[in-house]
Design a protein around this motif. Sequence first.
Motif, short mmCIF file in Angstrom:
data_model
loop_
_atom_site.label_atom_id
_atom_site.label_comp_id
_atom_site.label_asym_id
_atom_site.label_seq_id
_atom_site.Cartn_x
_atom_site.Cartn_y
_atom_site.Cartn_z
N GLY A 164 -65.57 65.21 38.24
CA GLY A 164 -64.11 65.25 38.27
C GLY A 164 -63.60 66.57 38.84
N GLY A 165 -62.33 66.57 39.12
CA GLY A 165 -61.73 67.78 39.68
C GLY A 165 -61.77 68.93 38.68
N MET A 166 -62.39 70.00 39.10
CA MET A 166 -62.58 71.15 38.22
C MET A 166 -61.24 71.73 37.73
N GLU A 167 -60.29 71.93 38.62
CA GLU A 167 -59.02 72.57 38.25
C GLU A 167 -58.22 71.70 37.29
N ARG A 168 -58.23 70.36 37.57
CA ARG A 168 -57.49 69.45 36.71
C ARG A 168 -58.10 69.43 35.31
N TRP A 169 -59.44 69.39 35.28
CA TRP A 169 -60.12 69.40 33.97
C TRP A 169 -59.78 70.66 33.19
N TYR A 170 -59.75 71.79 33.89
CA TYR A 170 -59.50 73.07 33.23
C TYR A 170 -58.14 73.09 32.52
N HIS A 171 -57.11 72.63 33.21
CA HIS A 171 -55.76 72.71 32.63
C HIS A 171 -55.61 71.77 31.44
N LEU A 172 -56.37 70.65 31.46
CA LEU A 172 -56.34 69.76 30.30
C LEU A 172 -57.10 70.38 29.13
N GLU A 173 -58.25 70.95 29.41
CA GLU A 173 -59.09 71.54 28.37
C GLU A 173 -58.50 72.83 27.80
N ARG A 174 -57.77 73.56 28.63
CA ARG A 174 -57.24 74.87 28.22
C ARG A 174 -56.34 74.80 26.99
N LYS A 175 -55.70 73.65 26.78
CA LYS A 175 -54.79 73.51 25.64
C LYS A 175 -55.52 73.72 24.31
N ASN A 176 -56.85 73.57 24.36
CA ASN A 176 -57.65 73.74 23.14
C ASN A 176 -58.19 75.16 22.98
N HIS A 177 -57.82 76.04 23.92
CA HIS A 177 -58.41 77.39 23.92
C HIS A 177 -57.31 78.43 24.17
N SER A 178 -56.86 79.05 23.12
CA SER A 178 -55.75 80.01 23.26
C SER A 178 -56.15 81.26 24.03
N ASN A 179 -57.46 81.51 24.14
CA ASN A 179 -57.88 82.72 24.85
C ASN A 179 -58.31 82.45 26.28
N TRP A 180 -57.93 81.26 26.80
CA TRP A 180 -58.14 80.96 28.21
C TRP A 180 -56.81 81.21 28.94
N PRO A 181 -56.81 81.95 30.01
CA PRO A 181 -55.55 82.21 30.73
C PRO A 181 -55.08 80.98 31.52
N ALA A 182 -53.76 80.88 31.70
CA ALA A 182 -53.21 79.77 32.48
C ALA A 182 -53.58 79.90 33.95
N ASP A 183 -53.69 81.11 34.41
CA ASP A 183 -54.01 81.35 35.82
C ASP A 183 -55.22 82.28 35.89
N PRO A 184 -56.40 81.73 35.70
CA PRO A 184 -57.59 82.59 35.67
C PRO A 184 -57.82 83.32 36.99
N TYR A 185 -57.38 82.71 38.09
CA TYR A 185 -57.58 83.36 39.39
C TYR A 185 -56.76 84.64 39.50
N LYS A 186 -55.68 84.74 38.71
CA LYS A 186 -54.90 85.98 38.68
C LYS A 186 -55.48 86.95 37.65
N LYS A 187 -55.79 86.38 36.48
CA LYS A 187 -56.28 87.22 35.40
C LYS A 187 -57.59 87.91 35.76
N TYR A 188 -58.47 87.18 36.45
CA TYR A 188 -59.81 87.72 36.72
C TYR A 188 -60.00 88.12 38.18
N LYS A 189 -58.90 88.27 38.88
CA LYS A 189 -59.00 88.75 40.25
C LYS A 189 -59.63 90.14 40.23
N ASP A 190 -60.59 90.35 41.08
CA ASP A 190 -61.31 91.62 41.16
C ASP A 190 -62.17 91.89 39.92
N LYS A 191 -62.35 90.84 39.09
CA LYS A 191 -63.20 91.01 37.90
C LYS A 191 -64.34 89.99 37.88
N GLY A 192 -64.56 89.35 39.03
CA GLY A 192 -65.65 88.38 39.13
C GLY A 192 -65.22 87.03 39.64
N TRP A 193 -63.95 86.78 39.68
CA TRP A 193 -63.46 85.47 40.13
C TRP A 193 -63.73 85.28 41.62
#
Length: 528
Positions: free
Chosen positions: A484-513
Motif C-alpha cells: 500500500g501507499g506508504m504516505e497514506r498508511w502513515y497518516h492513518l497510523e499516526r493517529k495512534n502515536h502522539s510522538n509521530w510528527p505530522a510532517d516528518p519530512y520537515k521535522k527530520y530534515k537534515d536529521k536522516g530523512w
Amino acid sequence: MPEKFDFLKIKDQKKFEKLPQKEREEIIGEAQEEASLINEIVGENGSKEDYEIITKLAEEEIISKKDIEILKEKYNKKIDDILNSQLTVENIETFADNALTQITSFVDDVLSQYQKYHNNKFAVIDHAEQENQALAFFGLPDIPNILQSIIEVKEKIDNLKAYIGINIAKNNIVITPPDNNKKINAGDGQGIEQKRMFPRFLTLLYILKYDFDISPNEAPAIIGIVTPDMVRQTTYMRMEIPVLNRVVYLCDEEGNVSYIFDVAKIEEQNLTLNEIDIYTKIQKNLLISRHPGIGIRIKQTNIWRNNITSALREPISEASLLKNARQISEFRRGKGEFLSFEEFQCEVISLYSGEKDVRKWYCQERRNHPNWQANPYRKYKDKGWEGWSELVGKENRLKKDFLTYTDLKTEVKALYPGKGQVKPWYNSEQKKHSNWPSAPEKTYKNKDWNGWPELVNKENSLKKEFLTFEDFQNEIKNLYPGNGGMERWYHLERKNHSNWPADPYKKYKDKGWEGWSELVGKNRFKKI
C-alpha cells in the motif's frame, strides 16, 4: 449755600449751636454728603494725604470733588477702551505695539494730572512710586499686570509669525487658479498697482490657537505657487483642521475671498481636497451654491475674524455670517475661561448622545459650546482626565480589571467543552465575561502565558516531544505492513502515536530523512 464750620474750634462749635434746627440739619447733611463723596473718590486704598488733597482742593475751589469723580470715570473708561480694543486681520501686526503706546501715554497723562493736585510734591519719590500713587488715587487697575498681558499677546503673535516662516509646506501647484486663465495684459508701462496685504493666515493661526486651543502643528497647511503671468501675485494656501472637520482656503492679498469647507460634506460628494485645491473661485462658488452647507465664502470686512470663527465653530451656513463684531478682549482673556473638569464632565455627560465614538460626537457637539476645549485631554491633564470613555462614564475596555492568569485558566478550563479549537471557542465565550481579556496572549505575556492549548491543559502539538529519527524509523519499520501507499498508511497510523510528527519530512530534515520509501528501507529507484 450753608456756612462752613471747623468743628475743631470751640468758637465755631458755639456758633453752630446757636443756629436754627433746620439750618443745622442742612450743614450736617452737606458734611455727610461731602464725606461720602470723598470716600467714594479716594476709595479703599486711598491714603490720608489723598483725603487732605481733595478736601483742600475743594475748599480752595481749585477743583470740585465732583470734577475728580468725573476724572476717575473718564480714566477708567479710557483704559477699558484700550483693553477692549479688537484684534482684527487689519491690525494684528501692530495690535500689541499700539496698545503699549496707548497705555504708556495714558499713564503719563494720569501722572501729570495727579502732580497738579499735589503741587509737585514728588521731589524725593522715584518715578515708579509716583505712578503707583497716581493710579491708586484715581482707582485704576494694576497697570504692570496690564502691560504684562499686552507683552504676552505680542509674544504670541511673534511666535506665530516665526512658525509661518519655517513650518509651512509648499506644493508645486496653483491653489485656486484664476478663472478663465486670466493673465496680465501688456498695459501702458506704468507697472502693476501694489495690492494691500491682509495677514489672514497669521490671523487664522491666532484664532485657532487662542479661540480653539488648536496648535499650528494640529492644522497642517500648504501653500501653492503663482506664475509670472497671473494677476494675483500672492498664493492661496490650504489649511486642514481635522479637529473641527474643516478645511480653509485663503490668500493674504487684497481682493481675494476666503473659503471654509466642511470636509465630511466634501467626502459625501466623492470629492477630494486635491480636487478642491485646483477649483477656481467660480468652481468653488458653484460647489457652495449647489450643495448648501458644504462651504462658505467670506469676504474681507471689519468682522472677518468673527465670521471665520463662526464658520469654524458652527454648522456652515450663510446665515452664520455675523452682522456685528463680537467683543473679544485679548488682554483680558481669563486664565479660567474654560470650565473646571468637574463642571465640564457634568455638561458633557448630560448632553452625550450615547454614540460609540465619544470623541467623534464630542468634536461635533463642541461647536455649540465655546467653553469646551478642543483638546480636553491636554487642558485637563492631571486635573481628572482619564480618557474619552471615562469622560462620559462609559467602561473603558482598555482599562478593565482582568482576572489573574491562574484564575482565568481555572475558569476557562471549567467552561471549555473539551473539543474544538480553543481560540475560536474562547473568542466567542469571552463576550460573556467582562473580566476575560479579548487578547490573553497580550495581557498575560510575560505572566505565565504558554499558548492556547495550555490554557485548557490540552497537549500543544507545537511543543510535543517527538522521537529521534532513529527511534522513529525503527517504529515505522516494525509497524508498516509492507504494501500500500506508504504516505497514506502513515497518516492513518499516526493517529495512534502522539510522538509521530505530522510532517516528518520537515521535522527530520537534515536529521536522516531521505524519503517515504527510504523510511521503511525501500528504494524507489532500481539499481542498475
